[in-house]
Design a protein around this motif. Structure first.
Motif, PDB file in Angstrom:
ATOM      1  N   GLY A  38       0.815  -1.211   0.000  1.00 38.86           N
ATOM      2  CA  GLY A  38       0.000   0.000   0.000  1.00 38.86           C
ATOM      3  C   GLY A  38       0.846   1.257   0.000  1.00 38.86           C
ATOM      4  N   SER A  39       1.931   1.259   0.774  1.00 38.17           N
ATOM      5  CA  SER A  39       2.788   2.450   0.804  1.00 38.17           C
ATOM      6  C   SER A  39       3.456   2.667  -0.550  1.00 38.17           C
ATOM      7  CB  SER A  39       3.822   2.358   1.927  1.00 38.17           C
ATOM      8  OG  SER A  39       4.707   1.288   1.711  1.00 38.17           O
ATOM      9  N   ILE A  40       3.880   1.600  -1.194  1.00 34.77           N
ATOM     10  CA  ILE A  40       4.502   1.712  -2.517  1.00 34.77           C
ATOM     11  C   ILE A  40       3.478   2.183  -3.551  1.00 34.77           C
ATOM     12  CG2 ILE A  40       5.608   0.412  -4.397  1.00 34.77           C
ATOM     13  CD1 ILE A  40       7.395   0.894  -1.896  1.00 34.77           C
ATOM     14  N   LEU A  41       2.278   1.592  -3.516  1.00 35.29           N
ATOM     15  CA  LEU A  41       1.245   1.970  -4.485  1.00 35.29           C
ATOM     16  C   LEU A  41       0.796   3.420  -4.299  1.00 35.29           C
ATOM     17  CD1 LEU A  41      -0.900  -1.291  -4.532  1.00 35.29           C
ATOM     18  CD2 LEU A  41       0.493  -0.395  -6.406  1.00 35.29           C
ATOM     19  N   LEU A 134      -0.881  14.861   0.371  1.00 30.32           N
ATOM     20  CA  LEU A 134      -1.250  13.458   0.568  1.00 30.32           C
ATOM     21  C   LEU A 134      -0.059  12.550   0.848  1.00 30.32           C
ATOM     22  CD1 LEU A 134      -4.069  13.152  -2.108  1.00 30.32           C
ATOM     23  CD2 LEU A 134      -4.313  13.265   0.375  1.00 30.32           C
ATOM     24  N   VAL A 135       1.120  13.124   0.983  1.00 35.26           N
ATOM     25  CA  VAL A 135       2.292  12.336   1.350  1.00 35.26           C
ATOM     26  C   VAL A 135       2.065  11.618   2.681  1.00 35.26           C
ATOM     27  CG1 VAL A 135       3.550  14.165   2.577  1.00 35.26           C
ATOM     28  CG2 VAL A 135       4.813  12.354   1.422  1.00 35.26           C
ATOM     29  N   VAL A 136       1.127  12.123   3.458  1.00 36.00           N
ATOM     30  CA  VAL A 136       0.786  11.509   4.748  1.00 36.00           C
ATOM     31  C   VAL A 136       0.378  10.042   4.567  1.00 36.00           C
ATOM     32  CG1 VAL A 136      -0.898  11.632   6.635  1.00 36.00           C
ATOM     33  CG2 VAL A 136       0.110  13.721   5.722  1.00 36.00           C
ATOM     34  N   LEU A 137      -0.312   9.720   3.476  1.00 35.07           N
ATOM     35  CA  LEU A 137      -0.808   8.357   3.268  1.00 35.07           C
ATOM     36  C   LEU A 137       0.323   7.333   3.121  1.00 35.07           C
ATOM     37  CD1 LEU A 137      -3.804   9.201   0.926  1.00 35.07           C
ATOM     38  CD2 LEU A 137      -3.863   8.679   3.364  1.00 35.07           C
TER      39      LEU A 137
END
Length: 163
Positions: A38-41, A134-137
């Motif tokens: 998820g972090s990569i996507l 959105l870097v937070v995600l």
């Protein structure tokens, strides 16, 4: 419409996530994999080359699948606590999960407000501003990936709790 497939992915992948946890005999491993993917996507979505529109539905469906790894955290919280505290601990975890929206939505909004508009004097926000905010995600998903290395495995723990 493509973005709504994110939620379809979350909803439909719950049973698959549970099956994978049973297949691999690990909640922690599945949480780790889904957090990493998820972090990569999310990072690729925000900072990679533009994804062709025709691939966005499948991409958001896959992102939803990765986000569904959080369901196993509810199971882990439930079984890693004493049975007489299981409901209370799960409720507290759920409260913190719901509070994330209360915290992150205004935080992301503040980050957006820090970015200049595309045309001075207008309210138009640039795509780069959204990428910044959105870097937070991906950061949070990456952090959850790291934290899985520090958590206790919960798979099979409910069996030992019964004895």
């Amino acid at each position: 419409g493509a973005l709504s497939l994110f939620y379809v992915g979350i909803g439909c992948s719950g049973p698959l996530i549970a099956w994978l946890a049973n297949f691999f005999h690990s909640h922690r491993l599945i949480m780790r994999w889904t957090a990493f993917a998820g972090s990569i996507l999310f990072a690729y979505l925000l900072y990679g080359p533009q994804i062709p529109f025709s691939l966005l539905p499948a991409y958001f469906l896959l992102l939803g699948f990765c986000a569904a790894g959080q369901f196993l955290a509810f199971t882990s919280v439930s079984v890693l606590n004493p049975s007489h505290l299981s409901g209370r601990s799960t409720g507290i975890y759920n409260m913190f999960a719901m509070m994330s929206g209360v915290i992150f939505q205004p935080f992301i909004g503040k980050l957006l407000d820090m970015c200049p508009t595309v045309f001075p004097g207008t309210e138009t926000t640039s795509p780069k501003a959204f990428s910044f905010a959105l870097v937070v995600l991906p950061i949070c998903m990456g952090l959850s990936y790291v934290l899985t290395y520090f958590m206790q495995e919960s798979y099979g723990h409910h069996e030992s709790r019964k004895k």
